[in-house]
Structure formats: C-alpha cells, structure tokens
Scaffold this motif. Structure first.
Motif, PDB file in Angstrom:
ATOM      1  N   CYS A 183       0.483  10.559  -1.625  1.00 57.00           N
ATOM      2  CA  CYS A 183      -0.761   9.847  -1.934  1.00 57.00           C
ATOM      3  C   CYS A 183      -1.873  10.830  -2.312  1.00 57.00           C
ATOM      4  CB  CYS A 183      -1.195   9.007  -0.744  1.00 57.00           C
ATOM      5  SG  CYS A 183      -0.166   7.554  -0.462  1.00 57.00           S
ATOM      6  N   ALA A 189       4.844   1.780   1.376  1.00 54.65           N
ATOM      7  CA  ALA A 189       5.900   2.501   0.659  1.00 54.65           C
ATOM      8  C   ALA A 189       6.458   3.637   1.524  1.00 54.65           C
ATOM      9  CB  ALA A 189       5.362   3.049  -0.657  1.00 54.65           C
ATOM     10  N   GLY A 216       3.194   0.183  -5.054  1.00 51.22           N
ATOM     11  CA  GLY A 216       3.489   1.549  -4.668  1.00 51.22           C
ATOM     12  C   GLY A 216       4.821   1.958  -5.249  1.00 51.22           C
ATOM     13  N   SER A 241       1.006   5.370  -3.641  1.00 50.22           N
ATOM     14  CA  SER A 241       0.361   4.102  -3.977  1.00 50.22           C
ATOM     15  C   SER A 241       0.040   4.033  -5.461  1.00 50.22           C
ATOM     16  CB  SER A 241      -0.930   3.962  -3.171  1.00 50.22           C
ATOM     17  OG  SER A 241      -1.723   2.895  -3.654  1.00 50.22           O
ATOM     18  N   SER A 247       0.854  -1.197   0.000  1.00 48.91           N
ATOM     19  CA  SER A 247       0.000   0.000   0.000  1.00 48.91           C
ATOM     20  C   SER A 247       0.882   1.235   0.000  1.00 48.91           C
ATOM     21  CB  SER A 247      -0.870   0.012   1.268  1.00 48.91           C
ATOM     22  OG  SER A 247      -0.030   0.074   2.423  1.00 48.91           O
ATOM     23  N   GLY A 248       0.232   2.383  -0.079  1.00 45.83           N
ATOM     24  CA  GLY A 248       0.973   3.626   0.062  1.00 45.83           C
ATOM     25  C   GLY A 248       1.628   3.724   1.429  1.00 45.83           C
TER      26      GLY A 248
END
Length: 409
Positions: A201, A87, A236, A222, A83-84
């Motif tokens: 994001c 990352a 991501g 993401s 996911s973001g």
C-alpha cells in the motif's frame, strides 16, 4: 517571509528533483504501455458480465496485464476487495495454516492489521484465533530494519514474513526496493520455503520496480491508492506467485471458485484506465511530498522523509507536536479540497484504528489516498500524514493554507 514566497522558493529548489520524477514516470508508463500492447487491450475488454462473473474477458485480461506490470506470475484485481487491509487479510489467510508462524520484520504493523493478526480485539476470527503464531522483529533505535537480528530470525515453522513497505503510522523510513530485496535474500538464506509477503500500500510506481520484481513471493494493495490512478471506485489486488495468488483468491471467494468468479459491475474501463494513469498520478503525488517536506522543514518541524531524501511511498509525515496543530492542518487541507471544502474535520473513532483519528479528504473517491488527503491519530507526538495529490500544484495551493494555519514551531 509569507507562505506564498516560501512555496515559490521550495518549488525552485526542487526543480531538478521534479525533473527526475518525470523521467521515472516515463519509465513506468512505458512498462504499463508494453503490457497493454502485449495483451492487445481493446475496447471489447471494457464490457463486463453479470451474476457469477464467469468468463469475464476484461477481468481476465486485466489480471494478466497487472501481473506483467508488477513483474508477477499472476494477479487478481477485484472490486470485491473492500480495502487494502481486506486484500492483505485474504493473502495472509490464504497462505497461513494453524501452527504456522508469521514474522513481521519491520516492527509493528499498520493499525488496521492489528485486529486481523489478533493483537487487538477477540472472537472475530483473527489469525491468532486460528492458531497461527505471531512474532515481530523490532526496528533499531534509528528506526531501521534490524539486519543482524533478521539474519537469524527465521524458524523452521516461519511460514510467512510480513514486510510493510510504507511507514504507516510509525516514524520510520518507508522501505526501498533495494531494502526489500535484501530482506528477501536474508529470509531465503535461512528458509527457502518461507513466503515473503509485502504490504505494498502507497508504494506502487514509486520506483521503477515493484517488490515482485526482486523476489517477493506475494504482495497486496488497494486500488483507491496508487494503482487505481484516482479513477477506480473501489477494490484491491493481490499479485505474485501463481499458487499463492490463487490461495488468496480462494479466501476472497471460496475454495473451488478462486479467481474464476466475481462480476466487475461495468468497472473494467476504469480499472484499465486507472492503471494507465497511475504512473503519472503517483509522480505528481511524490512531487507533493517533496514540497510538503521542504517547506515544513524550513518552518522548523521534524519531517519524515527528510526534505531531499528519496521517497518510498506517497506519504509525508510532519511532527506537529500538538493536537491543536494536527487538527488545524487537517482543516486547512479540507478547506482547499475540491469536494466538501465547507466541512470541518473532527477527531473520531475509526473502524480498525487504535486511537481517535482526524482525517481531511475532500476526494472524489471516498478514502482515496492518491488524491490529496491528510490524517493522523490523536496521540503524541501528534504526527500528521499528508499523502497523495493528483497534481503538485493543488498540493502547493493547499499547503499555503496549512502553513498559515499552524505557523512556525
């Protein structure tokens, strides 16, 4: 006036803004095309390799293309990022060491970062668990960056400044590129060695530049948000200064492996194509935010951003004022989604979130917030965050149902 007429009036009022968005889409698409042409992207880049993922030409070329598009020295674009938040966490753990200080300069971070930092939860290896100090600069009463406070906020051990571009679950304006550039300038004046990191994001392709174009050292986001163009199935990215990007990659994989590993599972074509489509998809989503903000402002609800204000991300927040209206709004969006239209969203616990959350997201990619979705935490003042939309006409159709579901204030 019925909901259909309200939307027709909004569409007419926003024609000039929509035209301006189209011009920006063209500018950003030109930037993407230039990078594709420069790196001679061809069908041979779509093939992947298995196992360790060594010598994956497509992955290596995509990293270079992505870095050029983002105005960065280097990038790692990986389906292995969950996911973001993952990352972002890799970037933070890559840069920070025990005794370092991280300073959040835009108030409280997004809910899912609280446990990464160590503000909630314990014993899971948060930054605070590893001896990293945390401090945050609160926003002003008007919900803006405290510029005066920031001008003296950086200490000798402030290794990293966290800049959250999007409003997240807070009632504030998302940051513009100009504001991010100003933050970087103030930070570097005090300590040139402090790393300026942006949680990007929801912000990619909103403007004609990215944070790394204006001096940001590192950023992450993401692929099931803006830069995946609604096609990428997971992943991501981290982009920025080459040494910092590699440090983040070493947290994703392992020291000594870094960016050299990671099979792409035959996803390269979608990764390239999603990046190509991203400017257009983001443009449509931004049109959707204007439409949403305009009609709900006319209905008497507080909205953020304001109806005609410039956008900093693909999110439109509406202060609905009650749990009943928040749930009703999300149900209406779900009913006019292409996938799972028959489902009723109900509030529930979500991993990483402090409060129960109600989410509507009948999306082709689970959790994709560049496709039309809406969600909000069940806490006062009951704000719904409506985001994404692959075409603004879909947003308009869903909004008709949402207007009828919640009514005027």
């Amino acid at each position: 006036m019925n909901s259909l007429e309200q939307l027709r009036q909004a569409e007419q009022a926003l024609l000039e803004i929509f035209s301006g968005i189209d011009a920006q889409v063209k500018h950003n698409l030109q930037r993407v095309l230039d990078a594709f042409r420069h790196h001679r992207v061809g069908a041979h880049h779509f093939a992947g390799v298995s196992g360790y993922g060594h010598d994956d030409l497509g992955r290596e070329t995509l990293d270079k293309v992505f870095a050029e598009v983002m105005g960065a020295e280097a990038a790692v674009v990986r389906v292995q990022f969950v996911s973001g938040t993952h990352a972002i966490a890799c970037a933070l753990y890559g840069v920070l060491r025990p005794g370092d200080e991280m300073l959040a300069v835009v108030g409280s971070p997004y809910d899912t970062l609280e446990e990464v930092i160590g503000l909630r939860g314990q014993g899971q290896g948060s930054l605070i668990d590893f001896g990293i100090k945390y401090r945050q600069l609160e926003l002003t009463a008007a919900g803006k960056v405290d510029w005066q406070g920031l001008s003296t906020a950086i200490n000798e051990n402030t290794r990293l400044v966290l800049i959250q571009r999007s409003c997240g679950y807070s009632w504030r304006s998302s940051l513009s590129i100009a504001e991010i550039e100003k933050i970087v300038h103030l930070v570097k004046q005090q300590n040139p060695n402090t790393v300026c990191f942006v949680d990007n994001c929801y912000g990619e392709f909103i403007e004609t530049q990215e944070p790394t174009h204006v001096g940001v050292d590192l950023m992450a986001g993401s692929l099931i948000k803006n830069p995946g163009g609604t096609l990428v199935t997971a992943g991501g990215y981290v982009a920025g200064r080459a040494d910092l990007v590699e440090a983040a990659a070493c947290r994703l994989t392992a020291p000594g492996i870094g960016s050299a590993g990671g099979a792409t599972f035959d996803q390269n074509r979608l990764l390239f194509q999603g990046l190509f489509l991203a400017p257009q998809m983001v443009g449509e989503a931004v049109k959707g935010t204007y439409l949403t903000g305009y009609v709900f402002d006319k209905l008497g609800y507080p909205v953020n951003p304001a109806p005609l204000a410039p956008r900093g991300d693909v999110i439109q927040a509406i202060k609905l004022g009650s749990a009943k209206k928040l749930i009703a709004f999300c149900k209406a969006i779900q009913q006019y989604s292409p996938i799972g239209s028959y489902l009723d969203p109900v509030p529930d616990e979500m991993p990483g979130y402090e409060s129960q959350v109600v989410m509507a997201g009948g999306t082709f990619i689970e959790g994709s917030t560049l496709e039309l979705s809406a969600d909000g935490p069940l806490r006062e003042p009951y704000i719904v965050y409506c985001q994404g939309g692959t075409h603004w006409t879909h947003v308009s159709i869903a909004l008709q149902a949402a207007i009828e579901a919640v009514g005027e204030t």
